[in-house]
Design a protein around this motif. Structure first.
Motif, PDB file in Angstrom:
ATOM      1  N   GLN A 120     -11.599   7.518  12.792  1.00 24.09           N
ATOM      2  CA  GLN A 120     -11.880   8.953  12.800  1.00 24.09           C
ATOM      3  C   GLN A 120     -10.610   9.798  12.917  1.00 24.09           C
ATOM      4  N   HIS A 121      -9.681   9.375  13.754  1.00 25.07           N
ATOM      5  CA  HIS A 121      -8.452  10.133  13.988  1.00 25.07           C
ATOM      6  C   HIS A 121      -7.234   9.384  13.442  1.00 25.07           C
ATOM      7  N   VAL A 122      -7.426   8.753  12.298  1.00 24.99           N
ATOM      8  CA  VAL A 122      -6.343   7.999  11.663  1.00 24.99           C
ATOM      9  C   VAL A 122      -6.319   8.347  10.180  1.00 24.99           C
ATOM     10  N   GLN A 123      -5.163   8.766   9.688  1.00 25.69           N
ATOM     11  CA  GLN A 123      -4.994   8.961   8.248  1.00 25.69           C
ATOM     12  C   GLN A 123      -4.599   7.617   7.663  1.00 25.69           C
ATOM     13  N   THR A 124      -5.289   7.188   6.623  1.00 26.66           N
ATOM     14  CA  THR A 124      -5.038   5.872   6.040  1.00 26.66           C
ATOM     15  C   THR A 124      -4.741   5.982   4.547  1.00 26.66           C
ATOM     16  N   VAL A 125      -3.946   5.035   4.072  1.00 30.16           N
ATOM     17  CA  VAL A 125      -3.707   4.860   2.642  1.00 30.16           C
ATOM     18  C   VAL A 125      -3.781   3.359   2.378  1.00 30.16           C
ATOM     19  N   HIS A 126      -4.725   2.960   1.547  1.00 32.09           N
ATOM     20  CA  HIS A 126      -4.907   1.552   1.193  1.00 32.09           C
ATOM     21  C   HIS A 126      -4.663   1.372  -0.307  1.00 32.09           C
ATOM     22  N   HIS A 127      -3.936   0.325  -0.650  1.00 28.36           N
ATOM     23  CA  HIS A 127      -3.717  -0.021  -2.054  1.00 28.36           C
ATOM     24  C   HIS A 127      -4.053  -1.487  -2.257  1.00 28.36           C
ATOM     25  N   GLY A 128      -4.711  -1.777  -3.375  1.00 34.69           N
ATOM     26  CA  GLY A 128      -4.992  -3.146  -3.771  1.00 34.69           C
ATOM     27  C   GLY A 128      -4.249  -3.437  -5.062  1.00 34.69           C
ATOM     28  N   HIS A 129      -3.720  -4.649  -5.172  1.00 32.51           N
ATOM     29  CA  HIS A 129      -2.880  -5.010  -6.310  1.00 32.51           C
ATOM     30  C   HIS A 129      -3.233  -6.405  -6.809  1.00 32.51           C
ATOM     31  N   MET A 130      -2.907  -6.652  -8.042  1.00 31.17           N
ATOM     32  CA  MET A 130      -2.909  -7.983  -8.654  1.00 31.17           C
ATOM     33  C   MET A 130      -4.178  -8.780  -8.364  1.00 31.17           C
ATOM     34  N   LYS A 133      -1.211   1.694   5.060  1.00 28.14           N
ATOM     35  CA  LYS A 133      -0.435   2.488   6.004  1.00 28.14           C
ATOM     36  C   LYS A 133      -1.417   3.307   6.819  1.00 28.14           C
ATOM     37  N   LEU A 134      -1.184   3.355   8.116  1.00 26.74           N
ATOM     38  CA  LEU A 134      -2.028   4.132   9.026  1.00 26.74           C
ATOM     39  C   LEU A 134      -1.139   5.032   9.869  1.00 26.74           C
ATOM     40  N   TRP A 135      -1.540   6.294   9.995  1.00 27.54           N
ATOM     41  CA  TRP A 135      -0.874   7.254  10.852  1.00 27.54           C
ATOM     42  C   TRP A 135      -1.895   7.716  11.874  1.00 27.54           C
ATOM     43  N   VAL A 136      -1.656   7.390  13.121  1.00 28.55           N
ATOM     44  CA  VAL A 136      -2.620   7.607  14.192  1.00 28.55           C
ATOM     45  C   VAL A 136      -2.408   8.992  14.807  1.00 28.55           C
ATOM     46  N   GLN A 137      -3.518   9.720  14.945  1.00 26.05           N
ATOM     47  CA  GLN A 137      -3.487  11.058  15.531  1.00 26.05           C
ATOM     48  C   GLN A 137      -4.014  10.996  16.960  1.00 26.05           C
ATOM     49  N   ASP A 138      -3.803  12.081  17.690  1.00 26.83           N
ATOM     50  CA  ASP A 138      -4.335  12.165  19.053  1.00 26.83           C
ATOM     51  C   ASP A 138      -5.845  11.956  19.030  1.00 26.83           C
ATOM     52  N   GLY A 139      -6.349  11.280  20.007  1.00 31.13           N
ATOM     53  CA  GLY A 139      -7.779  11.020  20.115  1.00 31.13           C
ATOM     54  C   GLY A 139      -8.194   9.664  19.578  1.00 31.13           C
ATOM     55  N   SER A 140      -7.273   8.935  18.960  1.00 33.46           N
ATOM     56  CA  SER A 140      -7.589   7.616  18.417  1.00 33.46           C
ATOM     57  C   SER A 140      -7.509   6.557  19.514  1.00 33.46           C
ATOM     58  N   PRO A 141      -8.380   5.540  19.454  1.00 35.18           N
ATOM     59  CA  PRO A 141      -8.300   4.448  20.425  1.00 35.18           C
ATOM     60  C   PRO A 141      -7.215   3.415  20.090  1.00 35.18           C
TER      61      PRO A 141
END
Length: 148
Positions: free
Chosen positions: A72-82, A102-110
């Motif tokens: 909920q409080h995490v910005q994520t970017v997922h890529h699949g390849h090959m 890649k995950l960037w954790v924001q305040d409020g994340s466990p």
């Protein structure tokens, strides 16, 4: 199955995995759940680089219900390849995808870190449900995890 049917099935599975990544990153939980078969087995026990038995989940609804509050409080970017896709029959297939997230954790994340960059492979089993391909089993193995 003919070669044309196998190619069409592989193309549909590629689109399915693209929806998986997009719906997860956009936090479209209903859309994410729709990429899975109802009897999903989600094995993320190795996803953090350590063996965590709590990360084995049975059922698509249960998996998404577990994942949504964590991200909920995490910005994520997922890529699949090959992708390596094996069509085993008209309604069954397996695949392996190289992945990076890649995950960037924001305040409020466990989560116990501020950012994560991971590399690994998704190992999957697919099944056709109502004419559409779905992920029936998903396992993530990691090669490397960087956290800060």
């Amino acid at each position: 199955m003919t070669e044309a049917e196998k190619l069409a099935a592989a193309s549909e599975i590629h689109a399915l995995k693209a929806r998986y990544f997009r719906t997860m990153d956009m936090k479209d939980w209903a859309g994410l759940e729709a990429t899975f078969a109802p009897d999903l087995v989600a094995d993320f026990r190795e996803s953090t680089g350590q063996q965590d038995e709590s990360q084995l989940t049975h059922g698509a609804a249960a998996y998404v219900a577990k994942l949504a509050p964590i991200l909920q409080h995490v910005q994520t970017v997922h890529h699949g390849h090959m992708p390596e896709i094996w069509i085993e029959g008209p309604d069954h297939a397996t695949g392996i995808w190289a992945m990076e997230d890649k995950l960037w954790v924001q305040d409020g994340s466990p989560l116990p870190f501020k950012w994560m960059h991971g590399y690994g492979h998704y190992h999957e089993r697919y099944v056709r449900v109502g004419g559409d391909w779905r992920i029936q089993e998903i396992r993530l193995s990691r090669i490397r995890v960087e956290v800060g």
